[in-house]
Each structure stands twice: as structure tokens, then as C-alpha cells.
Motif scaffolding. Structure first.
Motif, short mmCIF file in Angstrom:
data_model
loop_
_atom_site.label_atom_id
_atom_site.label_comp_id
_atom_site.label_asym_id
_atom_site.label_seq_id
_atom_site.Cartn_x
_atom_site.Cartn_y
_atom_site.Cartn_z
N HIS A 178 -29.53 -13.46 12.94
CA HIS A 178 -28.32 -13.48 12.13
C HIS A 178 -28.37 -14.62 11.11
CE1 HIS A 178 -25.83 -10.38 14.05
NE2 HIS A 178 -26.40 -10.74 15.19
N ALA A 179 -28.96 -15.74 11.49
CA ALA A 179 -29.05 -16.87 10.56
C ALA A 179 -29.93 -16.51 9.37
CB ALA A 179 -29.60 -18.10 11.27
N GLU A 180 -31.03 -15.83 9.61
CA GLU A 180 -31.92 -15.45 8.51
C GLU A 180 -31.22 -14.46 7.57
OE1 GLU A 180 -36.41 -15.89 10.30
OE2 GLU A 180 -35.09 -14.37 11.21
N PRO A 222 -27.65 -20.19 20.21
CA PRO A 222 -28.98 -20.75 19.86
C PRO A 222 -29.18 -20.96 18.36
CG PRO A 222 -29.18 -18.93 21.43
CD PRO A 222 -27.78 -18.91 20.92
N LEU A 223 -28.29 -20.41 17.53
CA LEU A 223 -28.45 -20.51 16.08
C LEU A 223 -27.65 -21.65 15.47
CD1 LEU A 223 -28.21 -16.70 15.17
CD2 LEU A 223 -30.27 -18.08 15.52
N ASP A 224 -26.97 -22.44 16.30
CA ASP A 224 -26.19 -23.55 15.76
C ASP A 224 -27.08 -24.51 14.98
OD1 ASP A 224 -23.91 -25.13 15.31
OD2 ASP A 224 -24.40 -26.42 17.02
N GLY A 225 -26.68 -24.82 13.76
CA GLY A 225 -27.44 -25.71 12.91
C GLY A 225 -28.50 -25.03 12.07
N LYS A 226 -28.64 -23.71 12.24
CA LYS A 226 -29.68 -22.98 11.50
C LYS A 226 -29.14 -22.21 10.30
CE LYS A 226 -32.75 -22.59 15.50
NZ LYS A 226 -33.54 -21.70 16.39
N VAL A 276 -22.59 -21.05 4.69
CA VAL A 276 -22.32 -19.96 5.63
C VAL A 276 -21.25 -20.43 6.61
CG1 VAL A 276 -23.23 -18.51 7.48
CG2 VAL A 276 -24.65 -19.01 5.48
N MET A 277 -20.23 -19.59 6.80
CA MET A 277 -19.20 -19.85 7.79
C MET A 277 -19.26 -18.74 8.83
SD MET A 277 -16.02 -21.17 5.41
CE MET A 277 -15.32 -22.17 6.74
N LEU A 278 -19.35 -19.11 10.09
CA LEU A 278 -19.38 -18.13 11.16
C LEU A 278 -17.93 -17.76 11.49
CD1 LEU A 278 -21.37 -16.64 13.01
CD2 LEU A 278 -20.99 -18.44 14.71
N MET A 329 -20.54 -24.59 18.62
CA MET A 329 -21.25 -24.57 17.35
C MET A 329 -20.88 -25.78 16.50
SD MET A 329 -22.86 -21.56 17.62
CE MET A 329 -23.35 -21.05 15.98
N PRO A 330 -21.11 -27.00 16.98
CA PRO A 330 -20.64 -28.19 16.25
C PRO A 330 -21.33 -28.41 14.91
CG PRO A 330 -22.05 -28.81 18.09
CD PRO A 330 -21.78 -27.35 18.25
N ARG A 331 -22.48 -27.79 14.68
CA ARG A 331 -23.21 -28.00 13.42
C ARG A 331 -23.07 -26.81 12.47
NH1 ARG A 331 -29.17 -29.20 15.20
NH2 ARG A 331 -28.67 -27.55 16.70
N THR A 332 -22.11 -25.94 12.75
CA THR A 332 -21.90 -24.75 11.94
C THR A 332 -20.43 -24.67 11.53
OG1 THR A 332 -23.63 -23.58 13.16
CG2 THR A 332 -22.09 -22.24 11.87
N PRO A 333 -20.12 -24.52 10.24
CA PRO A 333 -18.72 -24.33 9.84
C PRO A 333 -18.17 -23.03 10.44
CG PRO A 333 -20.08 -24.89 7.94
CD PRO A 333 -21.02 -24.59 9.08
N LEU A 334 -16.98 -23.09 11.01
CA LEU A 334 -16.41 -21.95 11.70
C LEU A 334 -15.11 -21.50 11.04
CD1 LEU A 334 -16.81 -23.17 15.41
CD2 LEU A 334 -18.46 -21.87 14.02
#
Length: 706
Positions: free
Chosen positions: A314-316, A357-361, A366-368, A390-395
Motif C-alpha cells: 500500500h505504501a508503494e 508494518p508500513l508505518d514511516g514508509k 500521504v495521509m492514512l 502509526m506514530p510516523r504516519t499522518p492519520l
């Protein structure tokens, strides 16, 4: 015809102005309190703004029109024409009147879209650091006056909690609306760009009035056609309508568009031709819509194409789109509503297992976008474990404003109570900053806006749209405050009306949970259309499509074990948060059957066994609807007849369907456990089979099958 004649006769006899709900909370009728009106008039002889921009002009126009209606006067555009006191709108550093005030008063940095309201030497001031702040301040001032609030000591700063406050329309290009219960889509794609419906403008001003600054106008089950040149011209016409109200337009992106529209053989996100196609398409969009917001994407979910088909993550997939948008300032909102095609798992777990597993990638733009709960917009869900994972991903928190699982188009359910419960849930109780509203970077809401004259079908559905906007701006606002404000703006400031409508909305959400899914029962709706109960359904193609899968009721026990002895989904939460749910004896009762499989005979803290408590809660839900009806009927003399009858009829339907839910569900569970109903609950008048045999092929809001 009889109802229409009733409205006409009653309105003519009593001089009550008929209303149809179209004006929402923006009625701006003459203030009846003459003393209050006189006080306001002294500070509002004119509206003056030195800022020149589309948005500033909108703010000034809205103020003049709104104040003119509230005060019954014609406002001038500068001081000196009539009186010496008025309303000044100004951006810091660009207005002499505002600068005079700032010399003696400390106004903090307001940032993007923030504003400060002040009363100063008889004038009313709206101060901002940009023109959008002026617009939001103007609407706030109008609403304060509409509610009859004192402005004598006004000195207040407001800043939005989030940059992204976005409505999601699940509207199809043919004007059908998936999970929509207010008519057809308001977007007439066939007639765009040449015909601009006034409703588009009124929609934009309603959103701006509560702080919503973005809208996705197409369904997440997307159609590649929207990227065709003629449809981009149509989208640009909508963006032109929204722009003066500070609203960005977004589109949903179908991941397979390079194949379906571009003729490529693949949509692999790492393929150079695919990357180039999206880059060119994004440039085409921004050439038409310079302030385009970006894409919302549903991928590899419920049949939607996505990167997983090519062995990509999903990150790619998200990053490929983000790279195309980044030079223009656009974002990708990538939905986390996914569940595997494989059977035998727990759907509760699957979004976490896929995305953790994709946090930070993901790219920075990108906002999840995560639904409030782990299953699917149930009447009450525990919050999604992803918010704390997901602390390294905007939510983005995704909330449902439409009522797919909450009575659809007829039930009154004040969703501000649900939103408050979600936003204030503390996922890190051992430390500061762990509430859901502190863990996300924005809020998205699945709308229920349609061609119904009052926009939302159910009149009280307007309160949910209003609440979403208010909470997306200020997520710590209490539901009760929102209910009171909406009531005063919608029905007037008479205390009896405001108090009773507020109380109706306050009890409406717990009522719905009680008569549909008490004690943590969930996803027991009829399949497909989700209209009405169906806990007995257990014959669909895979386990987790069946309502039975979510409760596993047998003669002895009921509930879904998500502890270490079951699916283990509880372990996805932070340990301190999970601890409160681990022991069935201490688990909050509203989530008991979400996390535990327990005997019907289990004794609860209040002394009731589980079966008795479930029965009493079903009955309590019906009783609460009775209370709502009585409160509404008591206001007949205070509400215009058109809106009174409209809402009363929907409450009648809600009462009938609440009893349907109670009787059908208790009949089914009784057939399984053979335990007697509590004596406080009436014996269902019909057989269980009669409920099972009910069939509703044309229920509204069903997903189209192309």
C-alpha cells in the motif's frame, strides 16, 4: 394532499412562516428580542473590509446579508454613512483599524484560517492572518448573534485543530449515492460545466459556516471516467464555486485508471509508464484547478483494484500518487479499510496487520484514512487500534455522517455523542497526548447530503453535518454544546425549544445503540442493504459476511473472543489501554461482547445476568424513542408546521423500527438459548420466522452493481 392543505391552512391561520429546512442553520431571520437587536445594531451600522480577495469578498457579503436579516437594516460598506460604529474585517498588518486595536491588545499568532473576535470602542472586529480566517470569523459572529449571545466583552481567539477537515461524498457519476439516504447526488455531472445549480453555492457556504475546508465529490468505489478531459472541466466548474468559500475540491482515484483510461497494460505503481501517466494526469488537473486538494483512494478492498495485485505494498501505491501530487502541494488520502480475501481470520485485526508494518514508509503528503472502528461504522465500536500504531504516519480519522448502520434515512441519532466518545478515547492512559483527537492530523466524514429539499432527508440529520464541522475545527467541544447551538440556530432561541431538542438529541444515540446492538453486539444488520436486523443470517459465501460470525450465539454462550484465547485482536492496542478490556468481569459492558465470549448466565456488576441485561437494554432503547417523541410533540406550538410534521413522521417510523429491532433480535436469541424474556419486555407479537422472511429489495443506499 391532506398534509399540504394542513400546512397551508395552519400557516395562514396562525401567521407561522412555513419552512422546509433548506436554509439549515443559516436562517438569519430577524431577531425578535428588540432590546437585544438594538444593542447589536449600535455596533453594526456598516461592514468594512480592506482586504481584496475572493474569500474576503465572500466574508464581507455574508456579513452584510446575514446582519441585514438579523437586524432588519441595510448595512453600509464603510464608516461615516450612518453612525460611527460597525464591523471591521482585517488581516494583521493590512488594516489601519485592526492595527489600532493590536497596539493596545495582545492577539496571538492566528496561523492559517484562525481568527480573533473582539468588541472595541463600540466596533466589532474580525482579525485574521489570512482571508480564510476572516470568512470563518464572519460566520462565527453571525452564529453568536443568531443565538442571542452578548458581544459586550467579546475577546476570543479561534484556531482550527486540523488543516484537513474534509467531507467524503460516496456519489457516483450517474447521481446514485452509495449508502446515501437523502435522495440523489446534488452533483449533476451531465449538465456541468455549463449549468451551475444554486445548491452548489449554498452547499459551499454551509460547509464554510462550520469550518469544513475540503470536499471529495466522487465515490471511493471510484470511476476512471472522472479523469477524462470533459469530466475534469466539470470538476473545475465545481472547484470555481467552492473557491470563494475556502473549500478545496478532491477526487477519488481508481488505481487502474492508467489501464482503463490510458490504455496501458498495467497499473503497477513501480512501472515508469504508469508513473508518467499519473504525473501527466495530475498536471492536467492542476492546469484546470490550481488549488486542487488531491486524491482519496480505496485500493485492494471489496474488489477495488490496487498495488497488491502487482506484489506492491500500500505504501508503494500511495507514494507513486503522492510523488505526482507533491510538486503542486496535493495530498493522497489512502483508506485503511481493507480486509483479506482469505477466510478464517478476524476482520477486526486485518487493517492493523496490513498497515502497522508500513508505518514511516509513506511519503509526507500521504495521509492514512482510518475508520473510527476496526469493523465498519457500527452503532458503537471500540476505536481502531491503528490510531495508536502509526506514530510516523499522518492519520485522518474517518467518521460516518450518513447512517448506514444507524437507522439510515429515518432515525434521529445525534452523532455528536458518538464523535465525542471516539475523539476523547484515551489510547495511552499512562501518558499525555494519547486521546484519539491528539493522535490524528485531520478528520474526514462520509456525508449524507442529497437532493432532498432539506439536504439530509431526516431533518435532524442536519445536526450531524453541523456537528462534524464543529468537531473537525474544535474536537474537544462537547456534544451537548453542539446540540444546543444547532437547536438555537435551527429552531430559534426559545429556551423550552432549545432545552427539549437538546435533550432529544442527547438521548438519541444511546437509544439507537440500545435497540440495535446492546452490550457489544455488532454487525447483526441484514446483509447487503443493512436495513433492519438479521442476526440469524449464516448462509453467505464467507464467514465474515454473515452476521452470525460476529456473535456466535449458542445455547450457552454469546460473543466474539478477541483476547489471547481467541483471535488475539486485543493485543493490537497499547497494553495500558487493552488492560481495561482483558477481564470480562471488568470490561466496560458496552464492549463486553466485542472482546469476550461469555455465558448468557454471566452475572454483571449491576446484579443482572447477561440475558436479562440485553433484554432490558433493548427495551430501554424503545422507551427512549418514546421519550423523544413526547418531547417533540410537546413543541408543536413552537415549531413551524412543515418541519414539525416532517420530523414527527420520521419519529413514528423510528419508534416502529426500534420495536422491530427489539422483537426480532430477542426472538432470535431466545430461540437459541431458550431462556425466558425479562418480564419487563413484551413478548413479540409475531413469530421469529416472520422476521426472517422479511425482504426489502429496494432499500435505499445500496452499492450499485455495474
Amino acid at each position: 394532499m391532506r398534509n399540504l392543505l394542513f400546512f397551508i391552512i395552519l400557516s395562514a391561520s396562525f401567521g407561522v412562516k412555513a419552512e422546509d429546512g433548506y436554509r439549515l442553520w443559516l436562517r438569519h431571520d430577524l431577531i425578535e428580542d428588540t432590546d437585544l437587536r438594538t444593542k447589536y445594531v449600535k455596533s453594526a451600522a456598516f461592514v468594512h473590509c480592506e482586504e481584496v480577495s475572493l474569500v474576503a469578498e465572500t466574508a464581507t457579503r455574508e456579513l452584510r446579508k446575514g446582519l441585514g436579516g438579523l437586524l432588519g437594516i441595510t448595512l453600509f460598506d464603510e464608516p461615516g454613512k450612518q453612525g460611527d460604529q460597525g464591523v471591521y474585517l482585517g488581516i494583521r498588518g493590512k488594516s489601519s483599524r485592526i492595527e489600532d486595536f493590536l497596539k493596545d491588545n495582545n492577539v496571538p499568532d492566528l496561523g492559517s484560517e484562525g481568527y480573533h473576535l473582539a468588541a472595541d470602542e463600540g466596533d466589532l472586529l474580525i482579525i485574521a492572518d489570512d482571508d480564510k480566517g476572516l470568512l470563518y470569523g464572519a460566520f462565527d459572529l453571525l452564529q453568536m448573534m443568531s443565538r442571542g449571545e452578548s458581544l459586550a466583552t467579546l475577546n476570543r481567539t479561534e484556531r482550527p485543530a486540523y488543516e484537513h477537515r474534509i467531507l467524503n461524498h460516496w456519489d457516483n457519476l450517474d447521481r446514485t449515492v452509495e449508502r446515501g439516504y437523502a435522495g440523489f447526488s446534488i452533483w449533476n455531472w451531465h449538465q456541468l460545466p455549463d449549468f451551475i445549480d444554486q445548491r452548489y453555492v449554498d452547499y459551499a457556504r454551509a460547509n464554510a459556516s462550520v469550518g469544513i475546508n475540503g470536499t471529495v465529490v466522487t465515490n471511493v468505489n471510484a470511476n476512471s471516467l472522472v479523469f477524462r478531459d470533459d469530466y475534469l472541466d466539470k470538476a473545475a466548474a465545481l472547484a470555481d464555486v467552492f473557491r470563494p468559500y475556502g473549500i478545496k475540491l478532491y477526487l477519488t482515484a481508481r488505481f487502474s485508471s492508467p489501464m482503463e483510461l490510458g490504455g496501458l497494460e498495467t497499473a503497477d505503481p513501480l512501472d515508469p509508464e504508469v508513473m508518467a501517466w499519473w504525473k501527466d494526469k495530475v498536471e492536467e488537473i492542476y492546469a484546470r484547478i490550481p488549488d486542487f486538494g488531491g486524491f482519496l483512494v480505496k485500493a485492494n478492498s471489496e474488489g477495488q483494484p490496487g498495488p497488491r495485485e502487482y506484489g506492491r505494498s500500500h505504501a508503494e501505491g500511495a507514494n507513486m500518487l503522492a510523488d505526482a501530487l507533491e510538486p503542486h502541494g496535493g495530498i493522497v488520502m489512502w483508506r485503511a479499510f481493507v480486509y483479506t480475501d482469505k477466510e478464517g481470520g478476524d476482520r477486526f485485526r486485518e487493517a492493523y496487520d496490513e498497515f502497522r508494518p508500513l508505518d514511516g514508509k509513506f511519503r509526507k503528503n500521504v495521509m492514512l484514512q482510518i475508520k473510527n472502528g476496526p469493523i465498519d461504522f457500527q452503532p458503537r465500536e471500540p476505536v481502531s487500534p491503528l490510531f495508536a500504531a502509526m506514530p510516523r504516519t499522518p492519520l485522518l480519522l474517518e467518521l460516518q455522517i450518513t447512517k448506514e448502520y444507524l437507522g439510515q434515512g429515518t432515525h434521529t441519532v445525534g452523532l455528536a455523542s458518538m464523535y465525542e466518545e471516539i475523539l476523547t478515547t484515551d489510547m495511552h492512559p499512562e501518558q499525555a497526548g494519547g486521546k484519539v483527537h491528539e493522535l490524528v492530523s485531520g478528520i474526514a466524514g462520509v456525508s449524507n447530503i442529497g437532493t432532498a429539499r432539506n439536504w439530509t432527508g431526516n431533518l435532524f440529520g442536519q445536526a450531524d453535518w453541523y456537528a462534524f464541522g464543529r468537531l473537525s475545527w474544535s474536537p474537544e467541544t462537547s456534544a451537548r454544546t453542539i446540540f444546543r447551538d444547532w437547536s438555537a440556530l435551527t429552531f430559534g432561541t426559545k429556551p423550552t425549544v432549545v432545552d427539549r431538542v437538546t435533550q432529544m438529541l442527547t438521548i438519541s444515540y444511546p437509544a439507537c445503540v440500545n435497540y440495535m446492538t446492546p452490550m457489544g453486539l455488532h454487525h447483526i444488520m441484514a446483509t447487503g442493504h443493512h436495513y433492519g436486523p438479521g442476526p440469524w443470517v449464516n448462509d453467505l459465501g464467507r464467514d465474515d459476511w454473515n452476521p452470525y460470525y460476529y456473535h456466535w450465539a449458542t445455547k450457552d454462550s454469546v460473543g466474539f473472543d478477541r483476547t489471547a484465547t481467541g483471535s488475539g485482536a486485543l493485543s493490537q492496542y497499547p497494553p495500558a489501554f487493552a488492560k481495561q478490556y482483558e477481564d470480562p468481569d471488568n470490561c466496560p459492558p458496552e464492549f463486553l461482547l466485542w472482546f469476550h465470549r461469555v455465558p448468557w448466565s454471566m452475572t454483571l456488576a449491576n446484579g443482572n445476568d447477561l440475558w436479562r441485561e440485553i433484554g432490558l437494554r433493548y427495551q430501554r432503547g424503545v422507551d427512549q424513542v418514546d421519550e423523544m417523541q413526547k418531547m417533540w410533540n410537546s413543541l408543536k406550538a413552537d415549531i413551524d408546521p412543515e418541519r414539525f410534521v416532517y420530523a414527527a413522521q420520521h419519529l413514528n417510523i423510528q419508534r416502529k423500527e426500534a420495536a422491530w429491532w427489539r422483537d426480532a433480535c430477542l426472538s432470535y436469541f431466545h430461540s437459541v438459548n431458550a431462556r425466558p424474556l425479562p418480564h419487563e419486555v413484551p413478548v413479540p407479537a409475531r413469530s421469529l420466522q416472520s422476521y426472517v422472511d422479511e425482504f426489502y429489495p429496494y432499500s435505499p443506499g445500496i452499492r450499485p452493481r455495474w
